[in-house]
Motif scaffolding. Structure first.
Motif, short mmCIF file in Angstrom:
data_model
loop_
_atom_site.label_atom_id
_atom_site.label_comp_id
_atom_site.label_asym_id
_atom_site.label_seq_id
_atom_site.Cartn_x
_atom_site.Cartn_y
_atom_site.Cartn_z
N GLY A 136 0.80 -1.20 0.00
CA GLY A 136 0.00 0.00 0.00
C GLY A 136 0.84 1.26 0.00
N VAL A 137 0.15 2.38 -0.02
CA VAL A 137 0.79 3.68 0.19
C VAL A 137 0.67 3.99 1.69
N ALA A 138 0.94 5.23 2.09
CA ALA A 138 0.96 5.57 3.52
C ALA A 138 -0.32 5.11 4.21
N GLY A 139 -0.17 4.45 5.36
CA GLY A 139 -1.31 3.95 6.10
C GLY A 139 -1.82 2.61 5.62
N GLY A 140 -1.17 2.05 4.59
CA GLY A 140 -1.64 0.81 4.00
C GLY A 140 -0.76 -0.39 4.31
N HIS A 141 -0.90 -1.43 3.50
CA HIS A 141 -0.24 -2.70 3.77
C HIS A 141 1.28 -2.58 3.61
N GLU A 142 2.00 -3.26 4.52
CA GLU A 142 3.47 -3.19 4.55
C GLU A 142 4.06 -4.55 4.24
N ASP A 143 5.34 -4.56 3.87
CA ASP A 143 6.04 -5.82 3.66
C ASP A 143 6.52 -6.37 5.00
N LEU B 68 9.23 -6.14 6.38
CA LEU B 68 10.10 -5.20 7.08
C LEU B 68 9.35 -3.93 7.48
N GLU B 69 8.02 -4.01 7.45
CA GLU B 69 7.14 -2.90 7.84
C GLU B 69 7.33 -1.68 6.96
N ARG B 70 7.44 -1.91 5.65
CA ARG B 70 7.60 -0.82 4.69
C ARG B 70 6.43 -0.83 3.72
N THR B 71 5.85 0.34 3.49
CA THR B 71 4.90 0.49 2.40
C THR B 71 5.69 0.69 1.10
N ALA B 72 4.97 0.74 -0.02
CA ALA B 72 5.63 1.02 -1.29
C ALA B 72 6.29 2.39 -1.27
N VAL B 73 5.70 3.34 -0.55
CA VAL B 73 6.29 4.68 -0.44
C VAL B 73 7.61 4.61 0.31
N SER C 204 5.25 -7.49 -2.61
CA SER C 204 6.36 -8.16 -1.94
C SER C 204 6.06 -9.65 -1.87
N TRP C 205 7.02 -10.48 -2.32
CA TRP C 205 6.83 -11.93 -2.32
C TRP C 205 7.57 -12.62 -1.18
N GLY C 206 8.29 -11.86 -0.35
CA GLY C 206 9.12 -12.44 0.69
C GLY C 206 10.54 -12.64 0.21
N CYS C 207 11.48 -12.75 1.14
CA CYS C 207 12.91 -12.92 0.83
C CYS C 207 13.41 -11.79 -0.06
#
Length: 235
Positions: free
Chosen positions: A112-119, A121-126, A143-146
């Motif tokens: 997601g973008v801000a406030g949305g789904h994270e990978d 490592l707790e990172r959004t696409a932004v 994000s597919w992992g690894c």
């Protein structure tokens, strides 16, 4: 499929709370006749099964599949911030998905973008775009992992997809173009034929794996799992 059709199909999956490639089911056993026998002692733990597998469909028939949480769309301000960070407009289809359907969280692991789904490592696409020196115009879609990820080239009028597979040890040289547009990528997810990016080597040349190579690797993995007793038979 047209963009409107893709959007509607994704929205339907999200509304049905059936939007991930892995589903949570009440612990149990799949019988040889295809029946899901739920454990009598339900301690609240769940097991993960691939969507569409025999185990998932049997658990669904037995009423043993937990509905996924509701997803919410992104704020307009969050999408505008993403475009400022990227330096390009997002593809219209992706922009509409963020604003009208969900701020990531569906599919394999759409970011997601801000406030949305994270990978993981707790990172959004932004966050990924802001914190890492990815090639210009590329936006992390999934994000597919690894650290493996799917990107879309927002500077390309056709919105071509790119893969990133750093498990090869190639670092930032692990980006490679895929023979897919963003719309085709979502179509493949919807019809169950989407593969994660996989960078392989032919002599001195690195390239993305073909569908046939993906299928062969999957068949080999299933055969190994059956031989080791991890699963009774192929899904």
């Amino acid at each position: 499929m047209r963009d409107d059709e893709i959007l509607a199909a994704i929205a339907a999956r999200v509304a049905d709370r059936d939007y991930r490639d892995e589903v949570f089911v009440r612990r149990g056993t799949l019988t040889e006749t295809g029946v899901w026998l739920v454990d009598a002692a339900d301690d609240g733990t769940r097991q993960v099964e691939p969507r569409g597998s025999r185990a998932h469909l049997a658990a669904l028939a037995a009423g043993a599949v937990d509905p996924l949480p509701e997803l919410a769309p992104a704020r307009v301000e969050a999408v505008e911030e993403a475009e400022r960070v990227l330096g390009h407009a997002l593809p219209p289809l992706l922009r509409r998905i963020y604003l009208e359907v969900a701020n990531g969280g569906f599919g394999p692991d759409v970011l997601g973008v801000a406030g949305g789904h994270e990978d993981d490592l707790e990172r959004t696409a932004v966050d990924i775009r802001r914190d890492r020196d990815d090639p210009p115009g590329l936006w992390a879609v999934c994000s597919w992992g690894c650290a493996i990820a799917s990107y879309v080239d927002c500077a390309d009028p056709g919105y071509r997809m790119w893969g990133f597979d750093p498990t090869t040890g190639r670092g930032m040289d692990a980006f490679f173009p895929e023979d897919l547009t963003l719309a085709q990528w979502f179509e493949r997810w919807l019809d169950g034929t989407l593969n994660q990016p996989w960078l392989i080597q032919d002599g001195d040349v690195w390239r993305g794996a073909t569908d046939a190579e993906h299928a062969a690797a999957h068949a080999e993995m299933l055969a190994w799992a059956v031989n080791e007793g991890w699963i009774a038979s192929a899904p």
